[in-house]
Design an enzyme around this catalytic site. Structure first.
Site, mmCIF file in Angstrom:
data_model
loop_
_atom_site.group_PDB
_atom_site.id
_atom_site.type_symbol
_atom_site.label_atom_id
_atom_site.label_comp_id
_atom_site.label_asym_id
_atom_site.label_seq_id
_atom_site.Cartn_x
_atom_site.Cartn_y
_atom_site.Cartn_z
ATOM 1 N N HIS A 166 45.790 37.243 39.165
ATOM 2 C CA HIS A 166 44.773 37.082 40.215
ATOM 3 C C HIS A 166 44.767 35.662 40.773
ATOM 4 O O HIS A 166 44.610 35.455 41.981
ATOM 5 C CB HIS A 166 43.408 37.452 39.624
ATOM 6 N N GLU A 223 34.210 32.558 41.068
ATOM 7 C CA GLU A 223 34.299 34.007 41.318
ATOM 8 C C GLU A 223 33.908 34.776 40.061
ATOM 9 O O GLU A 223 33.176 35.761 40.117
ATOM 10 C CB GLU A 223 35.716 34.383 41.767
ATOM 11 N N GLU A 249 47.407 35.343 43.241
ATOM 12 C CA GLU A 249 47.015 36.012 44.494
ATOM 13 C C GLU A 249 46.256 35.023 45.393
ATOM 14 O O GLU A 249 46.534 34.905 46.590
ATOM 15 C CB GLU A 249 46.175 37.248 44.181
ATOM 16 N N HIS A 250 45.303 34.313 44.824
ATOM 17 C CA HIS A 250 44.601 33.286 45.617
ATOM 18 C C HIS A 250 45.577 32.233 46.147
ATOM 19 O O HIS A 250 45.485 31.797 47.293
ATOM 20 C CB HIS A 250 43.555 32.583 44.754
#
Lengths: 447, 448
Positions: free
Chosen positions: B75, B155, B78-79
């Site tokens: 993840h 997040e 991905e950012h």
């Protein structure tokens, strides 16, 4: 297996903004033999029909002390009508794969269905039944009421909901916009069937409906069905007037103490309504300061400093008032830094206005992205209704881009200077923020 | 509203109201597909209603492929895919998409990572060029990586730690999977997230990001003949690379029912959920997958389904009650139940109600009428799925990335139609085994 994490989170608390792009969706004005108007985008590609209706008079027009009435009443409209009790009504919908809904907003009530073309007879007639002969049977009322009461409890678990309720209450202390559409436990407890019948009866009327239809139906057929759909509704609505209001923002900071690792922050100041000649200028400035990646707040708060996962600001326009509203979620230890940055960027935009590049980018985004929202038939139908609600005209889609392009740098600098006011910017913080001093208690809180 | 898409997109997947049907033999999306020499598969779904396209790239890797101690790296990368290439500055990717009137986003799950843009159809070449660029030319430095690590920590706080339901869900997964990597949260455990480095991110990128490990899906106002030359021009020049095998451990036999409970001062409304290990489209007794979809619809397909009707309407002990089947996985899927009591009712009464419905199902099975109604609703959902642009792209991208074929997606209505009463009962008996389950209770702190 369905969980995914993503770069950005949905902004939850904003009133949907009205904005439409300009290209060739062919909208026809259909008038029924009985004089009811609808806008239609006929499209036989898929065997689907989507219909949306709006009625003026949402939760802001509830009688005092009856908060939650619009929500409970609309919830119950698919819980039995005519000879069909709740289960029989729902079974008919389910067996025919008709999704029929009623819902409420602050300014209006909405209804709609989506059906396979082959089941359209039943879709129109079940909606007609719900509009004209809702049953409000006691078990269904008790069930829907308990669900609302549990919904209110769940709001108290969610920092965003806690902040939102306090924020709206602080913004509109003497106006129905300050009440939550979900009501309070006390008000929801007190709602009666008579309240609901009266509320619905005053709003569902032939002079108070706006209709949008998309899909596999001809104008002639739609015209005839419209008369049957709304047959039996009174000619005229009778809705209490909701007064115009300016939100009350004096630059306060309110803190609601919760033992959570990240503070949820809402902030806002006055905005402009959709009918304001500067609406697009403010929308462009909203994009520049808080529209997402590339916006000033995202750049300063997320990209440069990693202070937040989501930060957003934009315009929330209601029928009787408007706000610029934003949100940010920041670890408790760094909340004051985030608040300072919001204020700093707000002041800088007011003083300097946007750059030429920012203006061009925001215009390109606002003109182009509008189409992306029209992803399915129901969304297009909702857009047709929204254009009618705001009185923008059936040619609005063709004009919209040109109206955005027509906004000048001089307009933006004037509006930035006159509207954006860092000293009026008001904050509600839910969490355990460090280094933040409250200037007044939050509405509904003891301290 | 720019850029804030939902972070839970997967709910639309096959089975939870997604896909197809009409006459049982009709195709659903009628996609066209071709494969470039470098191994990249390209799938096109035409929809010409409005002049818009959605362009997606799906990579066959997700958080369940992470090494021990590196949770969250899938993840995190991905950012970081938005933080610059050899030709684009950090953040410029999204800015270019926006200034062309488009939206973009990305998401990561256990088994896949996907990136997408929605733009006017005449901007398709632009986003293909940029997506192909970052497939090969990502450039990362500590200067952009370290602030982004703070962003994913925020997040996590926002999506998990601030939400008691999410905290319990994370604990339940860790209890559900004894060994399989689905036990680790996609976003990562916080202590490990804090230690992720630029080198970790680049190593992940080098290991998984290549055309032969990706699928491009394009839906909207475009034809396959228009897409093919663009795909060759932009993606065609990205070199194929050796991709390591996905090394997934086996889930050992589960031999004891698990029960976990969280008491949380923030909770106002108690709830119960129960999940069972289940076959997925790829794992375990896959012959049950379509029967489980029909079963979930019978149990939970709207207000007339078994659980809602019994617990919410007839017995009036719950405000919500439902079930789901999730088979969208390379590894084990799950079949779950959840409910929440009416005010004044104990959460245990809802759990007992769910248990009674499970017992009734196992003892008495389901009726032919229930099966017929459920199939009809599922097949109608396929017609509605075609009505959107993003929906079909999501469905096809997910299915193909998880190892299904276009034929699997297109024949979904037929396979649903073919499910029998005996198959549903066999699937229920196979899956609803207490020893394979985790029960989670969330309750408020008692006020005293």
């Amino acid at each position: 297996m369905t969980q995914v994490f993503s770069r950005f989170l949905l902004a939850l608390l904003l009133v949907p903004l009205l904005a439409l792009p300009a290209r060739a969706i062919d909208i026809q004005r259909v008038t029924s033999p009985g004089g009811i108007e609808a806008w239609l985008v006929a499209d036989p590609t898929n065997p689907i029909i989507a219909l949306e209706v709006a009625f003026r008079g949402g939760s802001a027009s509830e009688p005092a002390g009856k908060e939650g009435l619009a929500s409970l009443a609309t919830d119950l409209l698919t819980e039995g009508a005519g000879d069909l009790d709740s289960q029989a009504f729902q079974k008919r919908l389910a067996d025919l794969s008709i999704s029929l809904y009623f819902s409420s907003g602050r300014d209006s009530l909405q209804a709609g269905f989506r059906t396979l073309t082959e089941n359209r007879d039943e879709a129109f007639s079940l909606m007609h039944l719900a509009l004209t002969e809702p049953r409000f049977d006691e078990p269904a009322v008790a069930r829907a009421r308990s669900q609302m009461l549990v919904g209110l409890k769940r709001e108290l678990e969610r920092p965003g909901s806690i902040a939102s309720r306090a924020f709206w209450s602080a913004a509109f202390p003497d106006h129905p916009y300050g009440s939550s559409p979900s009501g309070t436990p006390e008000s929801v407890d007190g709602l009666t069937v008579a309240d609901m019948q009266e509320f619905i009866g005053r709003r569902f009327a032939r002079n108070n409906l706006l209709v949008g239809v998309v899909g596999d139906i001809t104008p002639a057929e739609l015209g005839e069905r419209l008369d049957a759909l709304f047959a039996g509704l009174p000619e005229r609505a009778n809705i209490p007037e909701v007064p115009e209001v300016q939100p009350s923002f004096a630059g306060d900071v309110m803190v609601i103490d919760r033992n959570i690792p990240q503070s949820t922050v809402l902030f806002g100041q006055r905005g402009v309504k959709r009918s304001d000649p500067d609406f697009f200028a403010v929308s462009i400035l909203g994009e520049v300061i808080g529209g997402g990646f590339g916006s000033r707040l995202t750049e300063e708060i997320r990209e440069k400093r990693g202070l937040a996962y989501s930060v957003y600001a934009g315009l929330a326009s209601l029928d009787r008032g408007a706000m610029l509203i934003g949100n940010v979620g920041t670890a408790n230890a760094r909340v004051s830094e985030s608040l300072d940055l919001v204020r700093q960027e707000w002041a800088r935009l007011s003083e300097e206005g946007p750059t030429e590049e920012e203006m061009a980018d925001a215009k390109a985004y606002l003109t182009g992205s509008f189409w992306l929202g029209l992803d399915n038939s129901s969304r297009i139908a909702s857009t047709l209704v929204a254009i009618q609600r705001e009185g923008l005209g059936i040619d609005y889609l063709d004009r919209r881009s040109a109206e955005i392009e027509a906004v000048t740098m001089a307009d933006l600098k004037r509006v930035a200077r006159d509207l954006f006011d860092a000293k009026a910017l008001t904050f509600v913080v839910v969490g355990k923020p460090e280094g933040v001093t409250a200037t007044r208690p939050a509405p509904g809180q003891d301290s | 509203m720019r850029h804030r898409f939902t972070f839970i997109i997967g709910l639309l997947a096959l089975g939870l109201g997604l896909a197809p049907a009409l006459p049982a033999s009709a195709a659903v999306f009628s996609p066209k597909s071709f494969t470039l020499e470098n191994g990249l598969q390209v799938v096109v779904v035409e929809n010409h209603r409005i002049p818009v396209v959605t362009h997606m790239v799906w990579y066959k890797t997700g958080s369940a492929d992470e090494a021990r101690g590196k949770s969250g790296i899938a993840h995190f990368l991905e950012h970081l895919m938005f933080r610059g290439t050899e030709t684009l500055k950090p953040g410029e990717f999204s800015r270019i998409v926006n200034r062309n009137g488009g939206n973009d986003n990305a998401f990561t799950s256990w088994d896949y990572t996907a990136y997408f843009q929605s733009v006017a159809a005449d901007r398709l070449a632009l986003v293909m060029e940029m997506e192909a660029d970052r497939m090969a030319n990502l450039r990362l430095t500590d200067e952009v990586v370290l602030p982004e690590r703070d962003v994913i920590l925020e997040e996590r706080r926002q999506v998990i730690d601030n939400n008691p339901n999410a905290v319990l869900g994370e604990q339940m997964r860790a209890a559900q999977y004894l060994h399989y990597p689905y036990r680790v949260p996609i976003i990562g455990w916080e202590s490990e997230m804090r230690t992720l480095t630029t080198e970790d991110a680049l190593a992940w990128y080098d290991r998984w990001y290549a055309p032969n490990n990706a699928i491009v899906v394009i839906a909207g106002d475009v034809t396959v003949d228009q897409v093919r030359p663009l795909a060759e021009k932009y993606y065609g020049k990205v070199a194929r690379r050796e991709i390591a095998r996905r090394d997934r451990v086996e889930e050992p036999p589960q031999q004891a029912a698990r029960r976990i409970e969280r008491i949380d001062a923030r909770v106002q409304q108690p709830s119960v959920s129960r999940q069972y290990l289940a076959p997925s489209h790829q794992w375990g007794e896959t012959q049950h997958q379509y029967a489980l979809e029909v079963l979930a619809e019978i149990l939970s397909g709207g207000p007339t389904s078994r659980l809602y009707r019994k617990l919410v309407v007839e017995d009036a002990i719950a405000v919500s009650a439902g079930a789901y089947y999730s088979g969208d996985a390379i590894g084990p899927g799950s079949f779950g139940f959840a409910g929440s009591p009416r005010p004044g009712v104990e959460v245990e009464a809802v759990e007992a109600g769910i248990d009674a419905e499970i017992a009734r199902l196992l003892a008495d099975g389901v009726t032919e009428a229930e099966i017929a109604d459920a199939k009809q609703r599922l097949k109608a959902s396929a017609v509605f799925a075609v009505d959107s642009i993003r929906g079909p792209a999501n469905i096809l991208g997910r299915a193909l990335t998880l190892g299904q074929s276009i034929e699997d997606v297109e024949s979904w209505p037929e396979r649903i139609d073919a499910v029998t009463e005996a198959e549903i009962e066999a699937a229920a008996k196979s899956v609803l085994v207490p020893e394979h389950s985790v029960t989670g209770i969330l309750r408020p702190k008692p006020t005293s």
